[in-house]
Write a protein that holds these residues in place. Structure first.
Motif, PDB file in Angstrom:
ATOM      1  N   GLY A  31       1.005  -1.134   0.043  1.00 44.39           N
ATOM      2  CA  GLY A  31       0.030   0.011   0.050  1.00 44.39           C
ATOM      3  C   GLY A  31       0.887   1.158  -0.091  1.00 44.39           C
ATOM      4  O   GLY A  31       2.045   1.262   0.295  1.00 44.39           O
ATOM      5  N   SER A  32       0.228   2.445  -0.220  1.00 48.15           N
ATOM      6  CA  SER A  32       0.950   3.625  -0.555  1.00 48.15           C
ATOM      7  C   SER A  32       0.257   4.608   0.197  1.00 48.15           C
ATOM      8  O   SER A  32      -1.037   4.757  -0.049  1.00 48.15           O
ATOM      9  CB  SER A  32       1.558   3.746  -1.786  1.00 48.15           C
ATOM     10  OG  SER A  32       0.489   4.274  -2.518  1.00 48.15           O
ATOM     11  N   ASP A  33       0.881   5.674   0.811  1.00 43.71           N
ATOM     12  CA  ASP A  33       0.095   6.964   1.209  1.00 43.71           C
ATOM     13  C   ASP A  33       0.973   8.065   0.872  1.00 43.71           C
ATOM     14  O   ASP A  33       2.215   7.848   0.422  1.00 43.71           O
ATOM     15  CB  ASP A  33       0.100   6.661   2.883  1.00 43.71           C
ATOM     16  CG  ASP A  33      -1.073   7.596   3.280  1.00 43.71           C
ATOM     17  OD1 ASP A  33      -1.606   7.021   4.582  1.00 43.71           O
ATOM     18  OD2 ASP A  33      -1.640   8.415   2.549  1.00 43.71           O
ATOM     19  N   THR A  34       0.617   9.226   1.286  1.00 47.11           N
ATOM     20  CA  THR A  34       1.405  10.272   0.816  1.00 47.11           C
ATOM     21  C   THR A  34       2.856  10.254   1.640  1.00 47.11           C
ATOM     22  O   THR A  34       2.528  10.100   2.959  1.00 47.11           O
ATOM     23  CB  THR A  34       0.863  11.808   1.266  1.00 47.11           C
ATOM     24  OG1 THR A  34       0.097  11.717   2.394  1.00 47.11           O
ATOM     25  CG2 THR A  34       0.058  11.986   0.024  1.00 47.11           C
ATOM     26  N   GLY A  35       3.942  10.372   1.258  1.00 42.35           N
ATOM     27  CA  GLY A  35       5.196  10.284   1.882  1.00 42.35           C
ATOM     28  C   GLY A  35       5.534   8.838   2.288  1.00 42.35           C
ATOM     29  O   GLY A  35       6.672   8.887   3.064  1.00 42.35           O
ATOM     30  N   SER A  36       4.787   7.759   2.016  1.00 45.16           N
ATOM     31  CA  SER A  36       5.369   6.309   2.457  1.00 45.16           C
ATOM     32  C   SER A  36       4.680   5.221   1.672  1.00 45.16           C
ATOM     33  O   SER A  36       3.467   5.458   1.125  1.00 45.16           O
ATOM     34  CB  SER A  36       4.954   6.177   3.909  1.00 45.16           C
ATOM     35  OG  SER A  36       3.770   6.028   4.363  1.00 45.16           O
ATOM     36  N   VAL A  37       5.396   4.300   1.499  1.00 44.34           N
ATOM     37  CA  VAL A  37       5.035   3.045   0.838  1.00 44.34           C
ATOM     38  C   VAL A  37       5.218   1.937   1.596  1.00 44.34           C
ATOM     39  O   VAL A  37       6.335   1.786   2.522  1.00 44.34           O
ATOM     40  CB  VAL A  37       5.889   2.913  -0.382  1.00 44.34           C
ATOM     41  CG1 VAL A  37       5.287   1.563  -1.232  1.00 44.34           C
ATOM     42  CG2 VAL A  37       5.616   4.077  -1.336  1.00 44.34           C
ATOM     43  N   VAL A  38       4.340   1.033   2.045  1.00 42.51           N
ATOM     44  CA  VAL A  38       4.636  -0.094   2.789  1.00 42.51           C
ATOM     45  C   VAL A  38       4.625  -1.326   1.831  1.00 42.51           C
ATOM     46  O   VAL A  38       3.812  -1.582   0.860  1.00 42.51           O
ATOM     47  CB  VAL A  38       3.142  -0.504   3.592  1.00 42.51           C
ATOM     48  CG1 VAL A  38       3.482  -1.460   4.515  1.00 42.51           C
ATOM     49  CG2 VAL A  38       2.879   0.844   4.708  1.00 42.51           C
ATOM     50  N   VAL A  49       8.524   2.232   3.801  1.00 42.69           N
ATOM     51  CA  VAL A  49       9.711   3.263   3.109  1.00 42.69           C
ATOM     52  C   VAL A  49       9.089   4.706   3.011  1.00 42.69           C
ATOM     53  O   VAL A  49       7.970   4.900   2.519  1.00 42.69           O
ATOM     54  CB  VAL A  49       9.827   2.964   1.737  1.00 42.69           C
ATOM     55  CG1 VAL A  49      11.110   3.686   1.154  1.00 42.69           C
ATOM     56  CG2 VAL A  49      10.290   1.408   1.465  1.00 42.69           C
ATOM     57  N   ARG A  50       9.910   5.528   3.734  1.00 44.01           N
ATOM     58  CA  ARG A  50       9.249   6.906   3.786  1.00 44.01           C
ATOM     59  C   ARG A  50      10.179   7.854   2.684  1.00 44.01           C
ATOM     60  O   ARG A  50      11.307   7.553   2.658  1.00 44.01           O
ATOM     61  CB  ARG A  50       9.590   7.378   5.257  1.00 44.01           C
ATOM     62  CG  ARG A  50       8.346   6.856   6.014  1.00 44.01           C
ATOM     63  CD  ARG A  50       8.598   7.453   7.515  1.00 44.01           C
ATOM     64  NE  ARG A  50       9.132   6.280   8.437  1.00 44.01           N
ATOM     65  CZ  ARG A  50       8.181   5.678   8.998  1.00 44.01           C
ATOM     66  NH1 ARG A  50       7.030   5.866   8.706  1.00 44.01           N
ATOM     67  NH2 ARG A  50       8.515   4.732   9.893  1.00 44.01           N
ATOM     68  N   GLY A  51       9.481   8.776   2.194  1.00 50.14           N
ATOM     69  CA  GLY A  51      10.265   9.589   1.373  1.00 50.14           C
ATOM     70  C   GLY A  51       9.213  10.311   0.459  1.00 50.14           C
ATOM     71  O   GLY A  51       8.058  10.123   0.391  1.00 50.14           O
ATOM     72  N   SER A  52       9.875  11.445  -0.119  1.00 51.95           N
ATOM     73  CA  SER A  52       9.122  12.032  -0.958  1.00 51.95           C
ATOM     74  C   SER A  52       9.235  11.665  -2.566  1.00 51.95           C
ATOM     75  O   SER A  52       9.984  11.103  -2.901  1.00 51.95           O
ATOM     76  CB  SER A  52       9.587  13.684  -0.993  1.00 51.95           C
ATOM     77  OG  SER A  52      10.889  13.701  -1.138  1.00 51.95           O
ATOM     78  N   SER A  53       8.274  11.728  -3.459  1.00 50.23           N
ATOM     79  CA  SER A  53       8.029  11.721  -4.749  1.00 50.23           C
ATOM     80  C   SER A  53       8.641  10.186  -5.103  1.00 50.23           C
ATOM     81  O   SER A  53       9.510   9.834  -5.847  1.00 50.23           O
ATOM     82  CB  SER A  53       9.135  12.458  -5.505  1.00 50.23           C
ATOM     83  OG  SER A  53      10.419  12.579  -5.112  1.00 50.23           O
TER      84      SER A  53
END
Lengths: 107, 300
Positions: A31-38, A49-53
């Motif tokens: 899944g993904s959200d603003t600023g992070s992907v699980v 995983v956190r980060g922009s873009s």
């Protein structure tokens, strides 16, 4: 040539060895959200995983290169879509080899 | 084609690596077609990477060697021979790498420069683009593109650079995994000590990479023998030397093992070894044989 900033191949279990250091891994996106992907690591552990873009859209598999923040999270510097037909098992085996006997070829 | 990529790479250490090479190497890099387009002729003809047995026998290997940047930085100049770097006793100039393109610089008309970052290190690359074929190929890559590149190592004034003659964007990312595994495979097949005669090296990777028992006259000499490196970092040098000398292949050698070989196999600089060897000798764990540079493990 410059080998001062290598990124270690990790799966979920190996991530904890490199906290604070640069790592690279491939996850299956859950899944993904603003600023992070699980995602799920190649050895079936959960990684955030956190980060922009991050890339948009995301393919099933995603390579992340970044700094390990904890034993289950990474702060991404580079993300690359690795497609939908990536073989996680092979990558997992590679992680073990690259951290074992052949580590000197990598970091 | 990769109609079913999942089945292609069954590396549970039981899948013959030649199958993998056929699937990836031959379709990805056809030396003939790569050169026919642009008329670029490298000074040394390069063949696609073939069976390792021919590679192992031929110390002047002209084929493409899959390597990591880290490996390139570690190998030493082969003194006296034509300029070329040496990995595992094999003089090489043509290498194959996989990594990310960075810092692409097209400010010069005749050449494109960039850096390749393969996760183990970064290496400066240069591609002459006098021919349309080369220019067009370089247009298809930009910063952040994963590529497979083949090129020619050149060292000038202490600086090593890669003169690239083939760059292809990666489409199937299993190639990334495959490349590093191929590096490991090539390395483990060819890490014989200098004096050994090279016999028939097995082709399939049915033996595990740890342990690596190939069919040589003597068993291959592994830098690290038994216990796994469980993330505790390096073993200390004493143990590494003793483990190496304790291997049956070493104990069988009457003349003992030269310190240079130990340095090369363990990848430890000779000066670091010298003091450790002295203390091991002092402790009665090893002894010198035909001269002060050859050593054997004391067997009780």
């Amino acid at each position: 040539m410059d080998t001062s900033s290598p990124s270690a191949f990790v799966n979920g279990a190996l991530l904890r060895r490199y906290i604070g250091q640069k790592v690279r891994t491939v996850i299956q996106v859950i899944g993904s959200d603003t600023g992070s992907v699980v995602g799920k690591s190649t050895d079936d552990l959960q990684i955030v995983v956190r980060g922009s873009s991050p890339p948009n859209p995301l393919t099933t598999y995603l390579e992340v290169i970044g700094i390990a923040e904890s034993d289950n999270s990474i702060r991404a510097e580079t993300w690359t879509n690795f497609g939908n037909s990536f073989d996680p098992q092979n990558f997992n085996e590679l992680c073990k080899l690259a951290n074992g006997e052949f580590k000197h070829m990598f970091i | 084609t990769y109609s079913n990529p999942k089945s292609l790479l069954k590396i549970s250490l039981g899948f013959p690596i030649r199958e993998l090479q056929k699937m990836f190497s031959s379709s990805q890099f056809e030396p003939n077609s790569a050169f026919s387009g642009g008329g670029f002729m490298s000074s040394q003809p390069s063949q696609a990477y073939e069976s390792s047995s021919s590679a192992a026998k031929n110390r002047e290997f002209q084929g493409l060697v899959p390597v990591t940047v880290k490996q390139i930085t570690e190998c030493f100049q082969s003194g006296g021979e034509k300029s070329g770097l040496v990995i595992n006793g094999i003089s090489l100039t043509n290498v194959s790498l996989v990594g990310l393109v960075c810092d692409k610089d097209v400010s010069k008309v005749t050449e494109v420069r960039f850096t390749l970052d393969d996760g183990t290190g970064r290496i400066d690359c240069k591609r002459w683009v006098n021919e349309t074929f080369d220019a067009r190929e370089m247009e298809s890559v930009s910063d952040g593109t994963y590529v497979r590149l083949n090129g020619h190592l050149k060292t000038f004034q202490g600086k090593t650079q890669l003169l690239v003659f083939s760059v292809r964007p990666i489409m199937d990312f299993n190639q990334v995994t495959f490349h590093y595994i191929e590096c490991i495979h090539f390395y483990s097949q060819n890490s014989e000590s200098k004096g050994q005669q090279v016999g028939d090296v097995t082709q399939s990777v049915s033996t595990t990479f740890q342990g690596g028992s190939n069919t040589n006259q003597a068993a291959p000499l592994n830098p690290v023998v038994s216990s796994q490196n469980d993330g505790n970092g390096r073993k200390n040098i004493d143990d590494m030397i003793l483990d190496y000398l304790k291997q049956p292949a070493c104990t069988a050698r009457q003349q003992g093992i030269h310190i240079d070989e130990i340095a090369q196999q363990l990848k430890i600089p000779k000066n670091k070894l010298e003091s450790v060897i002295q203390s091991l000798e002092g402790d009665g764990l090893i002894y010198s044989t035909i001269d002060e540079y050859h050593f054997k493990h004391v067997e009780l």
